[in-house]
Design an enzyme around this catalytic site. Sequence first.
Site, PDB file in Angstrom:
ATOM      1  N   GLY A  18      25.951  44.715  41.348  1.00  0.00           N
ATOM      2  CA  GLY A  18      27.298  44.812  40.766  1.00  0.00           C
ATOM      3  C   GLY A  18      27.292  44.321  39.328  1.00  0.00           C
ATOM      4  N   ARG A  28      21.316  41.037  25.198  1.00  0.00           N
ATOM      5  CA  ARG A  28      21.175  40.783  23.754  1.00  0.00           C
ATOM      6  C   ARG A  28      20.280  39.563  23.512  1.00  0.00           C
ATOM      7  NH1 ARG A  28      24.160  37.187  20.668  1.00  0.00           N
ATOM      8  NH2 ARG A  28      24.484  37.693  18.463  1.00  0.00           N
ATOM      9  N   THR A  31      16.651  40.312  24.397  1.00  0.00           N
ATOM     10  CA  THR A  31      16.051  41.197  23.383  1.00  0.00           C
ATOM     11  C   THR A  31      15.722  40.415  22.110  1.00  0.00           C
ATOM     12  OG1 THR A  31      17.336  43.028  24.262  1.00  0.00           O
ATOM     13  CG2 THR A  31      16.447  43.320  22.040  1.00  0.00           C
ATOM     14  N   THR A 133      26.417  37.750  38.655  1.00  0.00           N
ATOM     15  CA  THR A 133      27.354  38.268  39.657  1.00  0.00           C
ATOM     16  C   THR A 133      28.659  37.500  39.548  1.00  0.00           C
ATOM     17  OG1 THR A 133      27.926  38.276  42.015  1.00  0.00           O
ATOM     18  CG2 THR A 133      26.148  36.826  41.395  1.00  0.00           C
ATOM     19  N   ASP A 135      30.410  36.711  41.844  1.00  0.00           N
ATOM     20  CA  ASP A 135      30.617  35.932  43.081  1.00  0.00           C
ATOM     21  C   ASP A 135      30.257  34.446  42.941  1.00  0.00           C
ATOM     22  OD1 ASP A 135      31.375  38.289  44.210  1.00  0.00           O
ATOM     23  OD2 ASP A 135      29.558  38.589  45.379  1.00  0.00           O
ATOM     24  N   ASP A 137      27.670  32.874  43.842  1.00  0.00           N
ATOM     25  CA  ASP A 137      27.261  32.435  45.184  1.00  0.00           C
ATOM     26  C   ASP A 137      25.751  32.201  45.280  1.00  0.00           C
ATOM     27  OD1 ASP A 137      26.541  35.066  44.792  1.00  0.00           O
ATOM     28  OD2 ASP A 137      27.040  35.716  46.817  1.00  0.00           O
ATOM     29  N   ALA A 194      47.557  28.409  44.885  1.00  0.00           N
ATOM     30  CA  ALA A 194      47.806  29.196  46.108  1.00  0.00           C
ATOM     31  C   ALA A 194      48.124  28.238  47.253  1.00  0.00           C
ATOM     32  CB  ALA A 194      46.571  30.025  46.448  1.00  0.00           C
ATOM     33  N   SER A 223      58.425  30.945  48.664  1.00  0.00           N
ATOM     34  CA  SER A 223      57.464  32.057  48.558  1.00  0.00           C
ATOM     35  C   SER A 223      56.066  31.472  48.713  1.00  0.00           C
ATOM     36  CB  SER A 223      57.598  32.745  47.194  1.00  0.00           C
ATOM     37  OG  SER A 223      57.234  31.852  46.164  1.00  0.00           O
ATOM     38  N   GLU A 230      37.516  38.665  50.163  1.00  0.00           N
ATOM     39  CA  GLU A 230      37.244  39.969  50.789  1.00  0.00           C
ATOM     40  C   GLU A 230      36.474  39.835  52.111  1.00  0.00           C
ATOM     41  OE1 GLU A 230      34.561  41.746  48.042  1.00  0.00           O
ATOM     42  OE2 GLU A 230      34.563  43.691  49.025  1.00  0.00           O
TER      43      GLU A 230
HETATM   44  O1  F6P Z   1      28.454  41.346  44.313  1.00  0.00           O
HETATM   45  C1  F6P Z   1      29.583  41.430  43.552  1.00  0.00           C
HETATM   46  C2  F6P Z   1      30.657  42.193  44.231  1.00  0.00           C
HETATM   47  O2  F6P Z   1      31.665  42.346  43.268  1.00  0.00           O
HETATM   48  C3  F6P Z   1      31.209  41.603  45.517  1.00  0.00           C
HETATM   49  O3  F6P Z   1      32.100  40.555  45.318  1.00  0.00           O
HETATM   50  C4  F6P Z   1      31.848  42.804  46.125  1.00  0.00           C
HETATM   51  O4  F6P Z   1      32.001  42.660  47.489  1.00  0.00           O
HETATM   52  C5  F6P Z   1      30.872  43.877  45.803  1.00  0.00           C
HETATM   53  O5  F6P Z   1      30.245  43.494  44.607  1.00  0.00           O
HETATM   54  C6  F6P Z   1      31.460  45.254  45.659  1.00  0.00           C
HETATM   55  O6  F6P Z   1      30.440  46.148  45.392  1.00  0.00           O
HETATM   56  P1  F6P Z   1      30.633  47.677  45.010  1.00  0.00           P
HETATM   57  O7  F6P Z   1      31.107  47.723  43.592  1.00  0.00           O
HETATM   58  O8  F6P Z   1      29.295  48.269  45.172  1.00  0.00           O
HETATM   59  O9  F6P Z   1      31.673  48.208  45.917  1.00  0.00           O
END
Ligand code: F6P
Length: 331
Positions: A18, A28, A31, A133, A135, A137, A194, A223, A230
């Site tokens: 991703g 950059r 390189t 990434t 994430d 993670d 939240a 509210s 996800e």
């Molecule tokens: O790994 C990064 C990420 O953005 C995740 O958080 C997400 O679940 C996934 O990629 C989505 O991937 P794609 O763009 O291939 O649907």
Amino acid sequence: MTEKRKGIKRIGVFTSGGDAPGMNAAVRAVTRSAIAHKLDVVGIRRGYQGMIEGDFVKLRSSDVSGIMQLGGTFLQTARSTEFRSDEGMAKAYQQLKSQEIDAVVVIGGDGSFRGALDFSQQYDIPFVGIPGTIDNDMYGTDYTIGFDTALNTVVEAVDKIKDTASSHGRIFFVEVMGREAGQLALKAGVACGAEVILIPEIQSDEIELEKFITKGYKSKKRSGIIMVAEGDKAGGAFKLAEKVQKEHPDLDVRVSILGHMQRGGNPSAIDRVKATQLGVAAVEALLDDQKSIMVGLKDDKIVHVPMVKVVKMNRDIDNDLLNIHRTINTL
Ligand code: F6P
């Protein structure tokens, strides 16, 4: 400047998995620092797939001008299934050899590093990884490229959702990215105030949700924002919202999936700076005879982490931060 590793004359660099804002700044930095060490640099387009197909471009200093402030990755990216096969890897090796590439920098997540590790077990071209990434993670580093920008994107979006949520007295389930990780949901949840944060790493968080609805929302709040990663075990924001609506038909519930907008946008200053540090560190590591490691940041210092650990281990959730959130949330 490090004494140049004798065997390395030309390095390849690519982005994989991703995309994440700040990847361009990393390319950059790779390189330009390689050029400073008198190395040639070849950009590999479209990740491992481009490597297999020989989609290469020579990178000069001027080719990476004006890209660090851009989101996405100008080298493009891909999730290649072909590279997972022996044939795919053999083709990739032939392509790298034909370009006389002696070492490679891969910018991506742990799936991309798994590919690099598998390849290194069979072929003699060293790989060094840069964590990229949204994430955040990955084991062994406090930071992955793109996280800071994505976090700010989520916060900006949720601030807007809060306006309409409070105007209508609604509960919003906001789903953020993180198929296997709740780092983004946790930090964004704290930053947005939240009411509840639901992440894949924590099993008991639906209890917090029920507590908020019965004790918080119904008695004092007007509210609420429920931040859902996800990959949450309950199956995402839509499923949760449906369940809650069924159990509490009196509530006015809405769902907002932020989706791929979280991956776009100009990288934040933090992402640009850290991507630059990591890019330079990756080239230094290769010149230092390192291979199959990730360069990461711990307490703002560069660290080298064996890729084998990065792909095997998970990054822990910050339980202190989660507890802080819960303490404030229950007031
Ligand atoms: O790994 C990064 C990420 O953005 C995740 O958080 C997400 O679940 C996934 O990629 C989505 O991937 P794609 O763009 O291939 O649907």
